[in-house]
Design an enzyme around this catalytic site. Structure first.
Site, PDB file in Angstrom:
ATOM      1  N   HIS A  72     -41.072 -39.047  31.440  1.00  0.00           N
ATOM      2  CA  HIS A  72     -41.533 -38.549  32.732  1.00  0.00           C
ATOM      3  C   HIS A  72     -42.596 -38.923  33.426  1.00  0.00           C
ATOM      4  O   HIS A  72     -43.697 -39.370  32.709  1.00  0.00           O
ATOM      5  CB  HIS A  72     -41.267 -37.181  32.886  1.00  0.00           C
ATOM      6  CG  HIS A  72     -39.769 -36.696  32.751  1.00  0.00           C
ATOM      7  ND1 HIS A  72     -39.283 -35.244  32.966  1.00  0.00           N
ATOM      8  CD2 HIS A  72     -38.712 -37.221  32.375  1.00  0.00           C
ATOM      9  CE1 HIS A  72     -37.972 -35.336  32.677  1.00  0.00           C
ATOM     10  NE2 HIS A  72     -37.609 -36.352  32.411  1.00  0.00           N
ATOM     11  N   GLU A 112     -45.145 -37.281  34.431  1.00  0.00           N
ATOM     12  CA  GLU A 112     -46.549 -36.612  34.016  1.00  0.00           C
ATOM     13  C   GLU A 112     -46.945 -37.132  32.583  1.00  0.00           C
ATOM     14  O   GLU A 112     -48.125 -37.387  32.339  1.00  0.00           O
ATOM     15  CB  GLU A 112     -46.277 -35.114  33.921  1.00  0.00           C
ATOM     16  CG  GLU A 112     -45.999 -34.431  35.034  1.00  0.00           C
ATOM     17  CD  GLU A 112     -44.352 -34.251  35.436  1.00  0.00           C
ATOM     18  OE1 GLU A 112     -43.934 -33.261  35.815  1.00  0.00           O
ATOM     19  OE2 GLU A 112     -43.704 -35.418  35.186  1.00  0.00           O
ATOM     20  N   ALA A 118     -23.414 -52.599  61.286  1.00  0.00           N
ATOM     21  CA  ALA A 118     -24.057 -53.437  61.965  1.00  0.00           C
ATOM     22  C   ALA A 118     -23.098 -53.551  63.558  1.00  0.00           C
ATOM     23  O   ALA A 118     -22.258 -53.459  63.362  1.00  0.00           O
ATOM     24  CB  ALA A 118     -24.424 -54.857  61.361  1.00  0.00           C
ATOM     25  N   ARG A 136     -29.236 -51.270  48.564  1.00  0.00           N
ATOM     26  CA  ARG A 136     -28.084 -50.856  47.551  1.00  0.00           C
ATOM     27  C   ARG A 136     -28.864 -50.612  45.988  1.00  0.00           C
ATOM     28  O   ARG A 136     -28.131 -50.006  45.510  1.00  0.00           O
ATOM     29  CB  ARG A 136     -27.199 -52.312  47.473  1.00  0.00           C
ATOM     30  CG  ARG A 136     -26.403 -52.381  48.497  1.00  0.00           C
ATOM     31  CD  ARG A 136     -25.635 -53.959  48.577  1.00  0.00           C
ATOM     32  NE  ARG A 136     -24.682 -54.006  49.641  1.00  0.00           N
ATOM     33  CZ  ARG A 136     -23.832 -54.946  49.723  1.00  0.00           C
ATOM     34  NH1 ARG A 136     -24.049 -55.842  48.858  1.00  0.00           N
ATOM     35  NH2 ARG A 136     -22.933 -55.123  50.995  1.00  0.00           N
ATOM     36  N   LEU A 153     -20.058 -56.336  46.925  1.00  0.00           N
ATOM     37  CA  LEU A 153     -20.963 -54.978  47.029  1.00  0.00           C
ATOM     38  C   LEU A 153     -21.795 -54.972  45.826  1.00  0.00           C
ATOM     39  O   LEU A 153     -21.954 -54.042  44.990  1.00  0.00           O
ATOM     40  CB  LEU A 153     -19.884 -53.721  46.822  1.00  0.00           C
ATOM     41  CG  LEU A 153     -18.801 -53.680  47.608  1.00  0.00           C
ATOM     42  CD1 LEU A 153     -17.892 -52.616  47.428  1.00  0.00           C
ATOM     43  CD2 LEU A 153     -19.389 -53.567  49.005  1.00  0.00           C
ATOM     44  N   GLU A 202     -20.676 -48.391  53.432  1.00  0.00           N
ATOM     45  CA  GLU A 202     -20.109 -49.895  54.208  1.00  0.00           C
ATOM     46  C   GLU A 202     -19.054 -50.128  54.506  1.00  0.00           C
ATOM     47  O   GLU A 202     -18.504 -51.525  54.447  1.00  0.00           O
ATOM     48  CB  GLU A 202     -20.867 -50.858  53.141  1.00  0.00           C
ATOM     49  CG  GLU A 202     -22.375 -50.559  53.188  1.00  0.00           C
ATOM     50  CD  GLU A 202     -23.011 -52.013  52.430  1.00  0.00           C
ATOM     51  OE1 GLU A 202     -22.542 -52.998  52.689  1.00  0.00           O
ATOM     52  OE2 GLU A 202     -24.381 -51.872  51.813  1.00  0.00           O
ATOM     53  N   SER A 214     -14.116 -41.441  59.645  1.00  0.00           N
ATOM     54  CA  SER A 214     -13.616 -40.184  58.785  1.00  0.00           C
ATOM     55  C   SER A 214     -14.641 -39.441  58.560  1.00  0.00           C
ATOM     56  O   SER A 214     -14.593 -38.133  58.480  1.00  0.00           O
ATOM     57  CB  SER A 214     -12.928 -40.467  57.782  1.00  0.00           C
ATOM     58  OG  SER A 214     -11.777 -41.292  57.903  1.00  0.00           O
TER      59      SER A 214
END
Length: 352
Positions: free
Chosen positions: A55, A57, A161, A195, A215, A293, A301
């Protein structure tokens, strides 16, 4: 604002900058940055680089050359240090063991296994704790993590777009007719960067058929998102790119189908609203963020059910005159950026 608080903000801002380097690589953990300061000088920095690894820290402490200075230092961390043992030891315990006397925290971790317990451990050990420095910015940094744990669903980003006259596509009569690009190369590169930051990417049946998208991340360096597609009747041709087995892919359907390498079929009931079912399944799979996308049907929806957290809308400089209408949002309320010859509007959903 006094100088002390200004210094706190400066070091916390550095924590945020460090944490952002981990975006897309730490799921299902949050992104976290940490800075160690001694006599107003940064002597150590770290961030959570990858799930299962140290992590922030721990990386910050490990970067300090003279460990004896830790007993006179302050550690800044963008998120409350963890108090439980998971893939790695508890960070609160590590801070206590290193006798760091002061801890400044950006925001409390609302994840039930932490949620104030880290602060309690530190304070019980006699450590001075300050909470809430750049809190809004630190929550924004981990909006995906917080949404997942607080709303029991992924953070949902809508992306599309549209043309100057409000269309997202030309009228296409068959899958052999290619769509027209609306924006520019810089916008496409930015989308590929996005992405890499999200855990999953989702499209509907029509987009899979008409666009045959990969994708994946081609114009940027990073991890490919999990692909999600809706195929009610399992009619999609398995020659499509989403079935190329290269990336983990989830197909939501009402049929029963056998899973294959990297392809998982998930059965849901299409006779009732499918989106809550999909959200529940994704939550169970520990998927914390999804960028949508899809086309008109899928986007609308999510909007109709008010099931979105953020919308990113490109407006190109083209006119289609006719075509598939874009979802309607009042862009006057959005944050606007110029991306070459296009505009990017970003909206947050404050009506949930």
């Amino acid at each position: 604002m006094n100088k002390d608080f200004t210094d706190h903000e400066k070091y916390m801002q550095r924590c945020i900058e460090l944490a952002e380097k981990g975006l897309g690589n730490t799921y299902t953990n949050p992104v976290v940055g940490a800075v160690i300061v001694h006599n107003n000088k940064i002597i150590g920095e770290g961030y959570h680089k990858k799930f299962g690894e140290n992590h922030a820290e721990v990386n910050a402490v490990n970067s300090v050359k003279n460990k004896s200075l830790l007993k006179e230092s302050t550690i800044y961390v963008s998120l409350e240090p963890c108090s439980h043992i998971g893939k790695t030891p508890a960070c609160s315990t590590m801070i206590i063991e290193n006798k760091i006397p002061k801890v400044v925290i950006g925001t409390i971790d609302t994840f039930s296994k932490v949620s104030g317990n880290g602060v309690k451990m530190l304070e019980n050990a006699g450590i001075q704790v300050k909470i809430g420095v750049l809190e809004d910015e630190c929550r924004e940094l981990n909006k995906r993590f917080f949404t997942y744990h607080e709303k029991n669903r992924p953070y949902i980003i809508l992306k599309w777009a549209q043309t100057k006259d409000g269309f997202i596509d030309i009228l296409r009569k068959n899958k052999n007719q290619h769509g027209a690009w609306i924006t520019n190369e810089l916008c496409r590169n930015l989308v590929h960067k996005w992405r890499t930051q999200e855990q999953a990417i989702m499209i509907g049946t029509n987009t899979a058929v008409l666009d045959n998208p990969s994708l994946n991340v081609r114009n940027w360096t990073g991890k490919n998102p999990i692909r999600i597609c809706i195929d009610k009747d399992l009619k999609l041709n398995h020659e499509l790119k989403i079935f190329d087995q290269s990336v983990r892919t989830l197909i939501f359907t009402e049929k029963i189908a056998e899973n294959s390498t990297n392809i998982e079929f998930i059965t849901i009931n299409f006779k009732i609203n499918i989106l809550p079912q999909i959200m529940q399944k994704l939550y169970g799979l520990e998927i914390q963020s999804v960028i949508i996308e899809g086309g008109e049907i899928l986007l609308n929806s999510f909007i109709a059910k008010n099931l979105w957290d953020e919308a990113r809308i490109f407006v190109g400089n083209k006119f289609f005159i006719e075509g598939t209408k874009a979802p309607f949002f009042n862009l006057s309320e959005a944050k606007k950026q110029i991306v070459d010859d296009a505009e990017l509007y970003t909206l947050k959903n404050n009506k949930q």
